[in-house]
Scaffold this active site. Structure first.
Site, PDB file in Angstrom:
ATOM      1  N   ASP A 104      -2.433   6.175  -4.981  1.00 29.41           N
ATOM      2  CA  ASP A 104      -2.691   5.008  -3.856  1.00 29.41           C
ATOM      3  C   ASP A 104      -2.917   3.657  -4.306  1.00 29.41           C
ATOM      4  O   ASP A 104      -3.928   3.108  -5.085  1.00 29.41           O
ATOM      5  CB  ASP A 104      -3.844   5.576  -3.161  1.00 29.41           C
ATOM      6  CG  ASP A 104      -4.331   4.693  -1.841  1.00 29.41           C
ATOM      7  OD1 ASP A 104      -3.355   3.745  -1.401  1.00 29.41           O
ATOM      8  OD2 ASP A 104      -5.451   4.889  -1.174  1.00 29.41           O
ATOM      9  N   ASP A 147       0.716  -1.215  -0.007  1.00 24.32           N
ATOM     10  CA  ASP A 147       0.001   0.125  -0.058  1.00 24.32           C
ATOM     11  C   ASP A 147       0.803   1.166  -0.013  1.00 24.32           C
ATOM     12  O   ASP A 147       1.514   1.702   0.944  1.00 24.32           O
ATOM     13  CB  ASP A 147      -1.039  -0.017   1.295  1.00 24.32           C
ATOM     14  CG  ASP A 147      -1.880   1.351   1.253  1.00 24.32           C
ATOM     15  OD1 ASP A 147      -2.032   1.839   0.204  1.00 24.32           O
ATOM     16  OD2 ASP A 147      -2.514   1.549   2.256  1.00 24.32           O
TER      17      ASP A 147
END
Length: 528
Positions: free
Chosen positions: A288, A92
């Site tokens: 992201d 992430d």
């Protein structure tokens, strides 16, 4: 910003690790072509294995649980402790820290099998584990995780590389989370009070530069790649454009993320005639990998959806579109202006449209959602981009992703990225992604944030919060890292009518598509 991908994500594995080659030592001017050298020269290459690779995943006994998932999420295989224990965590770019061991009894039955196969870390079985005596509660819009901090060795399997005394969180309990998170965002001094995974790779001299490159791979590809400390020049063509990262103090949410300035979004229908830039699309957005969707302001998302024949969001916040678009040769073009260059990442319709179900029950949704709170470019964008996350000059080096092999190579200096040239050829009929411009964009590099980067409260001397608010829309979720009043993160991971042209076609395609219909959670559940 991690997205726990329950009800949404196909499992993707990052197997640590392959060796990299080193850059050619003699080139000092002109284009820099990275060449083979000896292994172990400053980078770690992690292949991203997709769930479509049945030869790989069938051996792990989790193929059945993945068949009904409609998206791709990205996971890292870590070997933690002595002797090593295998644990998978979600990779992430929007989170800052590592935590492991979700409670699989709190997830849905369809996800519990998946959760059971991600591996768990037992500190008592590791001779190198040390408890820090500190804890934290990570709160999300749906679910939560209580963690305790430890340090231990993390080995990079497949190589002799290992990281010593890495701080991370071990969940003592959690709810609605079926994997931990490996945050690869900013760390010490910006988002955390201690060196995170990326900090340690550089500090322990595993990499010679504090940077990594990400190529997620298309939905139909068998694998992509991430290279810590280097680049894979067989994943792009031509040069890279340097985009300054907007500092935390100048960013929309005051949090140190990978914020960059978009110069506009436009559609290029199958006819090839590009449409004008959408009003309201010259805005900051952050990259992201933990979000399955791209999130845009509602007015902008609505307009794009209208051009795909979807008049409005359904009851779950999705834009339903015709599945015909998946086979159309159109793109959604994202434009950026950087330091002396501009770059366009062209996302094919098939990458931007999410397919749910099969056969006559199949439904398709636009890979964009609307939000008043934040703007991010998630996996529906990143699958078509090749991005270098450069912590030393606070830049994103960006271009169009492609693939013509695997040639990961180490970097000695991040500024060599200004001369690196991809090995791939531009396909016939395609335009160069990066072109020179006269003016330059200069944005101040990130500085320390006075806000809590992840927005949770914690106890103990190693940190004051780092979690966030997790918002779930049906089968898409994302962890929103919300700033608080003071402190840095101490640990843990972590927001009308159809448009037709004069011939009666939707603006994005060649046919009139059926309008969106409300799709209830029960219907989605039956498909997933």
């Amino acid at each position: 910003m991690a997205a726990f991908p329950f009800l949404s994500a196909s499992f993707v594995l990052l197997q640590l690790a392959l060796t990299c080659s080193a850059q050619h030592p003699n080139l000092t001017t002109g284009p820099l072509h990275l060449a083979s050298h000896t292994p172990g020269d400053g980078c770690v290459h992690l292949p991203i294995i997709h769930s479509t690779n049945t030869n790989h995943f069938a051996r792990r006994g989790i193929q059945l649980a993945l068949n009904n998932r409609s998206d791709v999420a990205y996971y890292a295989q870590l070997e933690i402790g002595t002797p090593p224990q295998t644990v998978y965590t979600q990779l992430d770019t929007g989170s800052f820290e590592l935590w492991v061991n979700p409670d699989c009894t709190t997830v849905s039955p369809s996800d519990s099998s998946f959760c059971d196969h991600i591996g768990f870390y037992n500190a008592s079985l590791s001779s190198t584990s040390k408890s820090l005596g500190t804890s934290k509660t990570l709160r999300y819009g749906i679910g939560a995780a209580n963690i305790s901090y430890v340090t231990d060795t993390i080995s990079l399997s497949g190589s002799s590389t290992s990281l010593k005394d890495i701080q991370f969180g071990v969940a003592t309990s959690s709810k609605d989370a079926f994997s931990g998170i490996l945050g690869i965002g900013y760390g010490q001094g910006l988002a955390t009070k201690y060196p995170n995974f990326i900090d340690q790779l550089y500090a322990q001299k595993i990499t010679k530069v504090k940077a990594y490159t990400l190529a997620l791979g298309s939905k139909t590809a068998q694998q992509g790649s991430i290279v810590f400390g280097g680049v894979d020049t067989s994943k792009f063509a031509g040069p890279l454009a340097r985009l300054p990262i907007i500092s935390a103090e100048d960013s929309p949410d005051g949090v140190p993320r990978f914020w960059v300035q978009m110069n506009g979004i436009r559609l290029r229908p199958p006819s090839g005639q590009s449409m004008g830039v959408y009003e309201g699309s010259k805005i900051p957005a952050f990259l992201d990998s933990g979000s399955t969707m791209t999130i845009l302001p509602p007015a902008l998302a609505n307009k794009i959806a209208e051009d795909f024949g979807s008049p409005e969001m359904d009851a779950n916040g999705f834009y339903r579109v015709g599945c015909e678009y998946v086979d159309m040769n159109g793109t959604m073009d994202f434009e950026f202006v950087g330091v002396g260059q501009k770059v366009t990442v062209r996302v094919p319709y098939k990458e931007m449209i999410r397919e749910v179900g099969q056969g006559e029950s199949k439904m398709c949704f636009l890979g964009i959602m609307g939000s008043e709170s934040f703007t991010l470019l998630g996996d529906t964008f990143l699958r078509s981009a090749y991005a270098v996350f450069d912590f030393q000059t606070n830049s994103i080096w960006l271009t169009q992703a492609t693939s013509c092999g695997n040639t990961p190579a180490a970097l000695r200096d991040v500024m060599d990225l200004s001369r690196v040239v991809g090995n791939c050829q531009i396909q016939p009929g395609q335009k160069e992604a990066v072109v020179d411009v006269v003016s330059e964009t200069s944005i101040a590099p990130p500085t320390g944030s006075t806000g809590d980067a992840d927005g949770v409260t914690g106890t103990g001397g190693n940190g004051n919060g780092n979690g966030g608010t997790r918002t779930a829309w049906g089968f898409v979720t994302t962890t929103l890292a919300v700033p608080m009043a003071t402190g840095l993160a101490g640990g843990g991971g972590s927001m009308s009518a159809t448009a037709l042209d004069s011939s009666g076609r939707s603006m994005a395609g060649d046919v009139v598509l059926s309008v969106a219909v409300a799709v209830g959670a029960a219907v989605l559940g039956s498909l997933l």
